[in-house]
Write an enzyme that holds these catalytic residues in place. Sequence first.
Site, short mmCIF file in Angstrom:
data_model
loop_
_atom_site.label_atom_id
_atom_site.label_comp_id
_atom_site.label_asym_id
_atom_site.label_seq_id
_atom_site.Cartn_x
_atom_site.Cartn_y
_atom_site.Cartn_z
CE1 TYR A 47 -4.09 -1.85 0.06
CE2 TYR A 47 -2.95 -3.21 1.66
CZ TYR A 47 -4.01 -3.01 0.80
OH TYR A 47 -4.98 -3.97 0.66
CE LYS B 219 -13.23 11.73 1.71
NZ LYS B 219 -12.30 10.85 1.03
NE ARG C 107 -7.61 5.31 -1.49
CZ ARG C 107 -7.66 4.54 -0.43
NH1 ARG C 107 -6.95 3.45 -0.38
NH2 ARG C 107 -8.39 4.85 0.63
N1 LIG Z 1 -5.88 6.03 2.34
C1 LIG Z 1 -6.22 7.24 2.72
O1 LIG Z 1 -5.64 8.24 2.25
C2 LIG Z 1 -7.29 7.41 3.73
C3 LIG Z 1 -8.19 6.40 4.02
N2 LIG Z 1 -9.13 6.59 4.94
C4 LIG Z 1 -10.12 5.56 5.25
O2 LIG Z 1 -9.50 4.49 5.98
C5 LIG Z 1 -10.18 3.28 5.72
C6 LIG Z 1 -9.17 2.25 5.30
O3 LIG Z 1 -8.64 2.69 4.08
P1 LIG Z 1 -7.20 2.39 3.55
O4 LIG Z 1 -6.23 2.05 4.61
O5 LIG Z 1 -6.84 3.52 2.70
O6 LIG Z 1 -7.55 1.12 2.66
P2 LIG Z 1 -6.62 0.15 1.87
O7 LIG Z 1 -7.37 -0.33 0.72
O8 LIG Z 1 -5.29 0.80 1.65
O9 LIG Z 1 -6.42 -1.04 2.91
C7 LIG Z 1 -7.46 -1.70 3.54
C8 LIG Z 1 -6.84 -2.62 4.58
O10 LIG Z 1 -7.91 -3.22 5.32
C9 LIG Z 1 -7.65 -4.62 5.38
N3 LIG Z 1 -8.91 -5.33 5.53
C10 LIG Z 1 -9.89 -5.47 4.61
N4 LIG Z 1 -10.89 -6.23 5.11
C11 LIG Z 1 -10.51 -6.56 6.37
C12 LIG Z 1 -11.10 -7.35 7.39
N5 LIG Z 1 -12.26 -7.94 7.22
N6 LIG Z 1 -10.44 -7.47 8.55
C13 LIG Z 1 -9.24 -6.88 8.73
N7 LIG Z 1 -8.61 -6.15 7.79
C14 LIG Z 1 -9.26 -5.99 6.63
C15 LIG Z 1 -6.93 -4.93 4.08
O11 LIG Z 1 -6.22 -6.16 4.19
C16 LIG Z 1 -6.01 -3.74 3.96
O12 LIG Z 1 -4.86 -3.92 4.74
C17 LIG Z 1 -11.22 3.59 4.62
O13 LIG Z 1 -12.47 3.78 5.21
C18 LIG Z 1 -10.71 4.91 4.04
O14 LIG Z 1 -11.76 5.69 3.49
C19 LIG Z 1 -9.20 7.74 5.61
C20 LIG Z 1 -8.33 8.76 5.36
C21 LIG Z 1 -7.35 8.69 4.37
O1 LIG Z 2 -10.09 10.14 2.46
C1 LIG Z 2 -9.09 10.33 1.82
C2 LIG Z 2 -8.30 11.56 1.92
O2 LIG Z 2 -8.78 12.41 2.90
C3 LIG Z 2 -8.64 9.32 0.86
O3 LIG Z 2 -9.46 9.36 -0.22
P1 LIG Z 2 -9.65 8.06 -1.11
O4 LIG Z 2 -10.24 7.02 -0.22
O5 LIG Z 2 -10.51 8.50 -2.22
O6 LIG Z 2 -8.27 7.67 -1.57
#
Ligand SMILES: NC(=O)C1=CN([C@@H]2O[C@H](COP(=O)(O)OP(=O)(O)OC[C@H]3O[C@@H](n4cnc5c(N)ncnc54)[C@H](O)[C@@H]3O)[C@@H](O)[C@H]2O)C=CC1
Ligand SMILES: O=C(CO)COP(=O)(O)O
Length: 430
Positions: free
Chosen positions: A117, A256, A320
Site C-alpha cells: 500500500y 465527500k 482512489r
Molecule cells: N488512504 C487514505 O488516504 C485514507 C483512508 N481513509 C479511510 O481508511 C479506511 C481504510 O482505508 P485504507 O487504509 O486507505 O484502505 P486500503 O485499501 O489501503 O487497505 C485496507 C486494509 O484493510 C484490510 N482489511 C480489509 N478487510 C478486512 C477485514 N475484514 N479485517 C481486517 N482487515 C481488513 C486490508 O487487508 C487492507 O490492509 C477507509 O475507510 C478509508 O476511506 C481515511 C483517510 C485517508
Molecule cells: O479520504 C481520503 C483523503 O482524505 C482518501 O481518499 P480516497 O479514499 O478516495 O483515496
Amino acid sequence: MTSPNNSNKNNSSANNETDKESSEKQNGMLAGIFERATKSGLGRKKSNPSSVESAVAKDMADIHSNPTKLRLAFLGGGSFGTAMANLAARNGCDTTLWVRNKRTVKAMAKTQTNKKYLPGYKLDDRLKYSHDLAASVKDKDIIFIAVPGLAFRETLKNIAPFISGQSIVSLTKGMEKDTFAMMSDIIKEVLPEVNFGVMSGPNLAIEIMKNMPSATVIASESEPLRHAVQAALHSAFFRVFASDDIRGVELGGALKNIYAIAMGMAAAYEVGENTKAMILTRALAEMSRFGVEEGANPLTFLGLSGVGDLYATCSSELSRNYRIGNMLGRGMSIDAAVKKLGQTAEGVNTIQQVHEKATKAGIYMPITHALYAVIYEDKAALGVALHLMEAGFRSDVEFVMAHDHSNAALTAHMKTSGSNTKSKDGDADK
Ligand SMILES: NC(=O)C1=CN([C@@H]2O[C@H](COP(=O)(O)OP(=O)(O)OC[C@H]3O[C@@H](n4cnc5c(N)ncnc54)[C@H](O)[C@@H]3O)[C@@H](O)[C@H]2O)C=CC1
Ligand SMILES: O=C(CO)COP(=O)(O)O
C-alpha cells in the site's frame, strides 16, 4: 418635504428593520437546525459519563501531559492505518499495527515498509507489527480502527471480548452496506459502554508519508479522548483539530467520496474550472443538507472534515475515489474500475446507500442521484449532466436564504412551455 438626509435616515431605518427581520429569520432557522442537531444526542457531552468513561478520562488527562506514555493499537494495515500508526510511533507512543495476514506482518517487520500500500516509504523503527488481535488490543489506551467500512462491524465484534476500558477511534470513512449505519452507530451498538471518537479530514496517506503538512479532526464527546488523540498524533507536519460533532465529522468523510467520484468523472470529460467549482460547491450544499437531516451541525461542513476533505479528494489523482470516477468517465464499467484499483474506494458503496436513504427520506441530492443513474442504471453521463443543469431555480446557501418554494409555480410554467425540469425520480424540483 423630506431632505436627502432625512430620506437617507428613513431608508436606513427601513433597511435596519429589513436587516433586523432577515437576521431574526436566519437566527430562527439556525436555532432550529442546532436544536435538531443536539436532540440527536450526537455532538453533546454526556451529563453523566459512565464509570468507564470517567476512569479513562482520568488516565487520559495524565497522559495528555506525556503523550509518549500512550499505548496505541491501529487495526488495518492498508495505506491509512499504516500512515497513522507511523505518525504515532514517530511521536514516541508505544504503537502496534495489527494486520490480519501473518505473512504480511513478517514482511513488514523485516523490511519496515508496507510494500503493497505504501511502497518505498520507510516506517519508524519503533513501530511494532502483529497479527494477534487479542494481544494487539489488550492493555492499550486507544484502539484506532482503519479497516474498510464493510469490515468494521466484524472487526469490532472480534475485539469485543478484549475490551476493558480502552477507547476506540474510527478512521474509517464509509457506511455499512444496507443498514446505512455510520461507524459511530456500529460502535454504540456493539460496544455501548465504550468511550469513542471518529477522526476524519483531508488526509491522503501518501502525502502524510511524504511529511507534507496536513491536518485532521478528532470528534468525540470526551474531551480527554480528544486531547489524547491530539497528543498522540500532533507533530510539526500534522495538526489535529477538535470537534464534538461526531455525526458531522464522519458524514463529511463519507459523503465527500461520492463527489470525488463525480469530479474524477468530470475530469475525464475535460470540464472547465467553472464547472469544477460548481460541482464542488453544490456538493457541499448536498452534504450539509443531508448532514442536517441526520442530526449534524451544518457549520461542521465548513471545517477540515467537510470542505477540506472535499477539496483534497475532488482535486487529486491520489484519491482512489477520484480515480474510480476517472476510469468510469473513460468508459470502464464499475466492476472493472474497482478491480483495476485493487484498494478501498468507499464511495462505490456510499453512493448506493445515500441514494437509497435520500430517496426514501425525500432529501434533495441531485448530484448523488445523477451519479447513481450513470453508474448503476446505465444512463448516459452527458444526458444526465444536461438534465442536472435544467433543474429548477434554487437558493445558493439555503441556511442563509431558505429555498423559495414559489419555484413550484415557475417549474409548472416551464413544464407547460416545454422545458423538462423533472428530477430523476419524477418529482418537480423539490
Ligand atoms: N488512504 C487514505 O488516504 C485514507 C483512508 N481513509 C479511510 O481508511 C479506511 C481504510 O482505508 P485504507 O487504509 O486507505 O484502505 P486500503 O485499501 O489501503 O487497505 C485496507 C486494509 O484493510 C484490510 N482489511 C480489509 N478487510 C478486512 C477485514 N475484514 N479485517 C481486517 N482487515 C481488513 C486490508 O487487508 C487492507 O490492509 C477507509 O475507510 C478509508 O476511506 C481515511 C483517510 C485517508
Ligand atoms: O479520504 C481520503 C483523503 O482524505 C482518501 O481518499 P480516497 O479514499 O478516495 O483515496
